[in-house]
Design an enzyme around this catalytic site. Sequence first.
Site, PDB file in Angstrom:
ATOM      1  N   SER A 177       6.479   8.483 -47.233  1.00 35.36           N
ATOM      2  CA  SER A 177       6.217   7.050 -47.301  1.00 35.36           C
ATOM      3  C   SER A 177       5.011   6.763 -48.198  1.00 35.36           C
ATOM      4  O   SER A 177       5.010   7.138 -49.368  1.00 35.36           O
ATOM      5  CB  SER A 177       6.036   6.497 -45.885  1.00 35.36           C
ATOM      6  OG  SER A 177       6.093   5.094 -45.885  1.00 35.36           O
ATOM      7  N   ASP A 379      17.555   5.423 -45.038  1.00 29.64           N
ATOM      8  CA  ASP A 379      16.299   4.670 -45.093  1.00 29.64           C
ATOM      9  C   ASP A 379      16.444   3.494 -46.044  1.00 29.64           C
ATOM     10  O   ASP A 379      16.843   3.666 -47.198  1.00 29.64           O
ATOM     11  CB  ASP A 379      15.168   5.594 -45.559  1.00 29.64           C
ATOM     12  CG  ASP A 379      13.835   4.885 -45.671  1.00 29.64           C
ATOM     13  OD1 ASP A 379      13.626   3.887 -44.959  1.00 29.64           O
ATOM     14  OD2 ASP A 379      13.000   5.338 -46.470  1.00 29.64           O
ATOM     15  N   HIS A 437      14.105   7.478 -42.605  1.00 28.39           N
ATOM     16  CA  HIS A 437      12.798   7.474 -43.265  1.00 28.39           C
ATOM     17  C   HIS A 437      12.024   8.746 -42.931  1.00 28.39           C
ATOM     18  O   HIS A 437      11.262   9.247 -43.748  1.00 28.39           O
ATOM     19  CB  HIS A 437      12.021   6.242 -42.795  1.00 28.39           C
ATOM     20  CG  HIS A 437      10.738   6.001 -43.507  1.00 28.39           C
ATOM     21  ND1 HIS A 437      10.670   5.573 -44.815  1.00 28.39           N
ATOM     22  CD2 HIS A 437       9.446   6.101 -43.094  1.00 28.39           C
ATOM     23  CE1 HIS A 437       9.412   5.414 -45.173  1.00 28.39           C
ATOM     24  NE2 HIS A 437       8.647   5.738 -44.156  1.00 28.39           N
TER      25      HIS A 437
END
Length: 614
Positions: A177, A379, A437
């Site tokens: 991320s 994601d 994710h």
Amino acid sequence: MKLSWSLFCGLASLALSQFDEAPPSQSDYFVRHIPGLDSVDNYTMHSGNILTDAAHNGNLFFWLVEAQYKITERPKTIVWFNGGPGCSSMDGALLEVGPFRIVDDKLRVDPNKGSWHKYANVLFVDQPYGTGYSYSDTDSYLTGLGQVGDEMDSFMTQFLKLFPERAHDDFYLAGESYAGQYIPYIATKLQQTRTVDLKGLLIGNGWMDPANQYYQYVPYALDYGVIEKTEEHVKDLKELTDTCERAINIAKDKNNGRLPVHIRACEDIMNGIVELSRNERSAPESEGICVNYYDVSKEDKWPSCGMNWPEILPYVTDWLRQDATVQALNVNNDKQESWQECNGAVGSRMRQGNDDAAVYLLPDLLESMEILFFNGDRDLICNHYGNERMIEQLEWNGKKGWTEGLELDDWVVDGVSKGKKQSDRNLTYVRIYNASHMVPYDEPEACLTMLNDFIGVSKALSDLSGNKPGRGSENPSDLDDQKSGDQKSDDDSSSDDDDDAEHDKKIASDAMWKAYYQAGFTALIVVLIILGLAGFLFWRKNRGHIYQEETSLLGSCFGGISRWRNSSGGPLSNQQGTFDSRQRLMEPGEYYDLGEIAEEDEDAEELVIRRPEV
């Protein structure tokens, strides 16, 4: 006599103060137990806070899990970061690539079969200051990615002083991320200082290239059925995309063609998609259901839309907040707030910086090291469309995008297709099927294979067992001789390699135990000083009688000790027997309460907690 007692007390106090102020050693960080786990006999772990900025009381928390097996010529150390900004790397430790999972509301701990510590040391770091168990003066939170690089360089310098046996490891930076911003900046700094031998980077579902990633929100949402492809939806989202494009052009004009990490107008695209998903899923006047933007195969209540995920996150939070865990992981008393997954105040301060997006650092990094990008295909927030588009537009090592003719190939693990993969000019990309994710949360064992392929472990395993890399040849029965602390037989055909391995192991062991013994040696010196002073004072008090017997000062000291022993009814004895330094180096102290959760900054984004925030 009063002067003598004053001298004694003063010298004793000075000696004890020197002991208290001694710098921490490895023994201060040794993890002796894990709450909820029966035994840590199969793990070697250290954790705690390291002071990296004395001026602002800046302390970073780390958790080091040493490799279960040594299989490569040089040890590998993976440094893991979660994103946010301001989200704790304990997510990575307990939800993704670490050795444990908290599996129920009784806070029971189970081993993670896909833990990355199987063949590499894994170092989880809560950074920047204020994240997770890390802390500093609250007015000293970092405001830019360049500062993050400086902070981590300082941390690694102090870390290697505590763990000198790690100084010659091959290091890799890994994370997900917003770590897609952290990692290139940290890597650039570490390359400049050469604090560690940095070999490569691993970035999962990373936020790196705002322009290409913002523009892929709508295509992904429509293709994956996040929202229906109606004329009205397309019209609404086109308006948001056009507004974003204008904002991008303005930002480029102001910054010589480069973009910052965030563009507020472009964030509205994501917010619009989530709002539309709510409208489609919710009955009129209901509380509302929306897509989970971390895993589009799931739904969540409005306005959480993914913040209640993963499902075991509440167990992780409770486990990290309990006093037993705080003590076991050696968290400093100065850390006043309870652990929280993401600190909005840290994210808010980081957004005050105007750093260029990390994508502009990638070409230089790719000249000198390998980089692995991996993406879960479920994601939305940092989706694979955006990262694949970034690679297509990236210029590195003399060309733009993949070399002509290269396409993504099937990625097969243990005979099962797990995704797509391609490598070219130091860059490797893997798209993992049915992953979110947090890719290792969904596909832990496939991700372990991916790591092993990238850092050279699979090749070493292949050389050892004759299996092909990526075929799951990690059979512990084949590795008994490589396990930490074991030694091969003299007639082993690979005795030369074993000698090198044993030599490296001895260096590491010597360095670790040297640090442990330093603490005990210092304590011994303090005790001897105090006993010597006591003997001196006893001699002073009884010197008339001593002189009559022509007893020396040294003799009177031992005589005093002897009388002290006899007065207690007999000689002192070691009732514990042989002292086990590893088990008794750190006696549990009083439990302490980390207090209430720090209030999140009012300006922090409500919708997004693990993604780039604006």
